[in-house]
Write a protein that holds these residues in place. Sequence first.
Motif, mmCIF file in Angstrom:
data_model
loop_
_atom_site.group_PDB
_atom_site.id
_atom_site.type_symbol
_atom_site.label_atom_id
_atom_site.label_comp_id
_atom_site.label_asym_id
_atom_site.label_seq_id
_atom_site.Cartn_x
_atom_site.Cartn_y
_atom_site.Cartn_z
ATOM 1 N N ARG A 135 41.282 37.936 36.687
ATOM 2 C CA ARG A 135 42.445 37.900 35.554
ATOM 3 C C ARG A 135 43.538 36.548 35.962
ATOM 4 O O ARG A 135 43.594 36.229 37.270
ATOM 5 C CB ARG A 135 43.144 38.998 35.329
ATOM 6 N N ASP B 198 46.710 36.521 36.414
ATOM 7 C CA ASP B 198 47.690 36.949 37.236
ATOM 8 C C ASP B 198 47.193 37.110 38.666
ATOM 9 O O ASP B 198 47.819 36.793 39.740
ATOM 10 C CB ASP B 198 48.364 38.523 36.791
ATOM 11 N N GLN B 199 45.980 37.546 38.778
ATOM 12 C CA GLN B 199 45.368 37.634 40.216
ATOM 13 C C GLN B 199 45.024 36.057 40.502
ATOM 14 O O GLN B 199 44.983 35.798 41.697
ATOM 15 C CB GLN B 199 43.902 38.481 40.011
ATOM 16 N N LEU C 187 46.905 33.424 40.035
ATOM 17 C CA LEU C 187 48.235 32.786 40.362
ATOM 18 C C LEU C 187 48.354 33.434 41.862
ATOM 19 O O LEU C 187 49.007 32.846 42.590
ATOM 20 C CB LEU C 187 49.368 33.324 39.308
ATOM 21 N N TYR C 188 48.161 34.806 41.814
ATOM 22 C CA TYR C 188 48.286 35.324 43.205
ATOM 23 C C TYR C 188 47.647 34.800 44.486
ATOM 24 O O TYR C 188 48.356 34.433 45.313
ATOM 25 C CB TYR C 188 48.137 37.010 43.110
#
Length: 454
Positions: A424, A426-427, A429-430
């Motif tokens: 995903r 957000d993952q 970006l992390y």
Amino acid sequence: MAELRHRGPKDSDPTFQQQPSEDKGSDNELKAEKEGVSDSESKVDSGVPEVPVPPDDTPEVLNKALSGLSSRWKNWWVRGILTLAMISFFFFIIYLGPMVLMMIVLCVQIKCFQEIITIGYSVYHSYDLPWFRTLSWYFLLCVNYFFYGETVTDYFFTLVQREEPLRILSKYHRFISFALYLTGFCMFVLSLVKKHYRLQFYMFGWTHVTLLIVVTQSHLIIHNLFEGMIWFIVPISCVICNDIMAYMFGFFFGRTPLIKLSPKKTWEGFIGGFFSTIVFGIMLSYVMAGYRYFVCPVEFNNDSNSFQVDCEPSELFQLQDYFLPSMLESVTGWTTVRLYPFQIHSIALSSFASIVGPFGGFFASGFKRAFKIKDFANTIPGHGGIMDRFDCQYLMATFVNVYIASFIRGPNPTKVIQQLLALRPDQQLYIFNSLKAHLTEKDLLPALEEAAAA
């Protein structure tokens, strides 16, 4: 097994009577093998049904041409002619490319499975076991679906993500595979017959061991092929070379028996095959390591929707200078030699093919002796069935795959990126921020930014 001991198919089905063979050499070999079995072994195996011996299928042209020769020399010429034909076919499919090689591996796998399952069916079909052959082929389909689905997901990730049906199948691939297997499992349970419980479970195990030996190993062969065709061709060629040279040395110089399971195998053939295979492996590796077509990993080009074999060869396939030991230096007068590093690895491959590889053949010989047959089938005159030619290849495939994973293959950046793209946002970006912080801490990020700006 009580059922096997009290009721043998030979007693109830005339088709299990031994058929006369036109090949006297084959009859003599079978007779010699049977006589070599001890009395105790005969008593133990007396309840095991025999598989009917297939008739001699040597082409009539060869039979007429070799009619004046003894059975020993006739077999030598038949094996030699068919061996040259098979080697020519092997070169032809290499020329056709990796996709054809994969299809040939699949065809060989199916034929080997059919030969082993047919032996089981031929021995026990008089018991009228329900669904035995149907379930055997169904389990083959399930296992192939699982393995090839995993391969498609690994090596054709972009194509899979681009097509919606493939993406869904890939996402739930393992669940679908398990559901398919579970269906076959339930079908087997429903097929159990009170009189034949033990025999049906025996055949259930027969099918699964066959799947383990044949399907799993052929899957590893395809994985080796994706690492580069040289990892496919050299190991297979080493096994072929060892088989041929061991036969030649044993035929002309063999005097000392090697192992009781194969009375015709001799120490002279074993040792001659070993040294011949080592030399052959080094020479073949030197020739092939100079061509990108053989050394580059097989990759799928998403733009052209085809396989491509093109890369910058790794250090493994670049000539390097090696200092010779003082003993060899005094004999040859050379201080250094130029070799491809892969040639060093080829010595390990050749050694396994000639020392451990034959045990795959001995295992197959023990299996055939248990059922009092000479060959798995009569597909290839003078050679037997396809399984008779690939009994050592499957063991070699496992070794090569383990060898690559242990000593050759490192982390694959392409697969890591493919996995990251499946996450995903957000993952992603992390992971990006974590990687950026790590590179900054190592003082690598400023240097990289300067290099990019330049």
